[in-house]
Design an enzyme around this catalytic site. Structure first.
Site, PDB file in Angstrom:
ATOM      1  N   ASP A 245      -3.095  64.506 -23.042  1.00 15.09           N
ATOM      2  CA  ASP A 245      -4.464  64.499 -23.515  1.00 15.09           C
ATOM      3  C   ASP A 245      -5.426  64.940 -22.415  1.00 15.09           C
ATOM      4  O   ASP A 245      -5.245  64.599 -21.249  1.00 15.09           O
ATOM      5  CB  ASP A 245      -4.821  63.080 -23.968  1.00 15.09           C
ATOM      6  N   GLU A 276      -3.469  69.488 -23.840  1.00 15.77           N
ATOM      7  CA  GLU A 276      -4.660  69.758 -24.640  1.00 15.77           C
ATOM      8  C   GLU A 276      -5.779  70.199 -23.695  1.00 15.77           C
ATOM      9  O   GLU A 276      -6.463  69.379 -23.091  1.00 15.77           O
ATOM     10  CB  GLU A 276      -5.086  68.509 -25.409  1.00 15.77           C
TER      11      GLU A 276
END
Length: 343
Positions: A245, A276
């Site tokens: 993340d 990401e």
């Protein structure tokens, strides 16, 4: 690289490898998701799914959080906190059953790793910090002053199992709340040699700070505990890799070290890693991948925006240009294509 990891660590299949995001932001909570997903796995396997990306399985700041406000990375729904053991998705035993059922049905598991920040501290601490501007994190708004921040993490429910490391303000680079005066702002924490990391996205001058208590990956005790955690997850759960993340918010040198360390320590050199880096810029994504110096994948966000433009424009969109300016066009081995994600 997803192909290699799926082939190396997943059951053999006779068709293309396809990863499913096995959740979405509004998936039913209340500790039910692992059981519901387990029941769906045989059908997903028949559809041709060969890998599933699971949501953050680690303990968040509240029992019904979707999981991106991490409290304890080592608690997978095993230990009591505020009278509750489960996470939003269920217990550790139910998670293990989901992964096991996936493996029995030809589906490999990838875990969501949130390594940028923490929430839900057990106690406050007093320390020196400077308030900085929201729109320019390099611009100081105050001199050094004492504030009271939520940075003490003792994990009393776990009581040292899996890791004895306890977090304090020295292990963070910034916070976004001062208990003194109930003030919400971005504060850079003082420390010898401590500063915002430099190998991050340049939005807002330096986009290291995102939210919560911002983890200082340059602290050796922090990085070592995170390497240990990654290795523990690979071995404890038997998964094939990670989705990371918010990677544009922490130093790419740590990301590269984490990948190399965990691949070596877990003896899984083909461990799949996708980050990401949510930005519609193939140049920025390519620079990030070049800077890592190790194999790593990113979600092809420029392709996502091309898909959106095609949908918005309908017949006026030239499908021959769908790959233009994308990761899959420039460096296909490092691309993970997607139409949309949970955010």
């Amino acid at each position: 690289m997803a192909f290699e990891a799926n082939r190396a660590y997943g059951p053999p299949v006779e068709h293309n490898y396809t990863m499913l995001q096995a959740f979405e932001w509004y998936v039913e909570g209340g500790g039910k998701h692992w059981k519901k997903l387990t029941a769906e796995i045989p059908r997903l396997s028949q559809m041709g799914i060969t890998a599933m990306w699971l949501p953050p399985a680690t303990k968040a700041s509240s029992e019904n959080s979707v999981g991106y406000d991490i409290y304890d990375l080592y608690d997978l729904g095993e230990f009591d906190r505020n009278g509750t053991r489960r996470t939003n998705y269920g217990t550790k035993e139910e998670l293990l059953e989901t992964i096991k059922t996936g493996r029995e049905n030809g589906i490999l598991t990838y875990m969501d790793a949130v390594l940028n920040h923490k929430f839900g501290a057990d106690r406050t601490e007093r320390f020196q910090a400077r308030e900085v501007a929201w729109d320019d994190r390099n611009r100081d708004l105050t001199d050094w002053k004492e504030i009271e921040g939520w940075t003490g993490y003792d994990f009393p429910g776990r009581n040292g199992k899996y890791s004895s490391f306890k977090w304090n303000y020295n292990h963070f680079s910034g916070v976004d709340y001062n208990e003194d005066g109930d003030r919400k702002a971005i504060y850079r924490i003082w420390g010898m040699g401590k500063s915002w990391p430099q190998r991050v996205d340049r939005e807002h001058g330096n986009y290291a700070f995102l939210m919560g208590a911002d983890i200082d990956h340059a602290h050796p005790d922090v990085s070592n505990d995170l390497y240990n955690w990654g290795t523990w997850i690979m071995n404890e759960l038997g998964v094939g890799g990670f989705r990371f993340d918010a990677v544009k918010h922490f130093d790419s040198s740590f990301m590269a070290s984490f990948v190399n360390q965990v691949r070596a320590r877990s003896n899984k050199p083909l461990m799949f890693c996708v980050g990401e880096f949510w930005k519609d810029s193939v140049d920025d994504l390519s620079r990030y991948l070049d800077d890592l110096g190790t194999q790593f994948s990113v979600f092809d966000t420029p392709l996502h925006y091309n898909f959106k433009e095609a949908g918005d424009r309908g017949n006026a969109f030239d499908l021959r240009s769908i790959w233009d300016g994308t990761i899959v066009q420039r460096r296909p081995v490092d691309a993970v294509t997607l139409v949309d994600n949970h955010e």
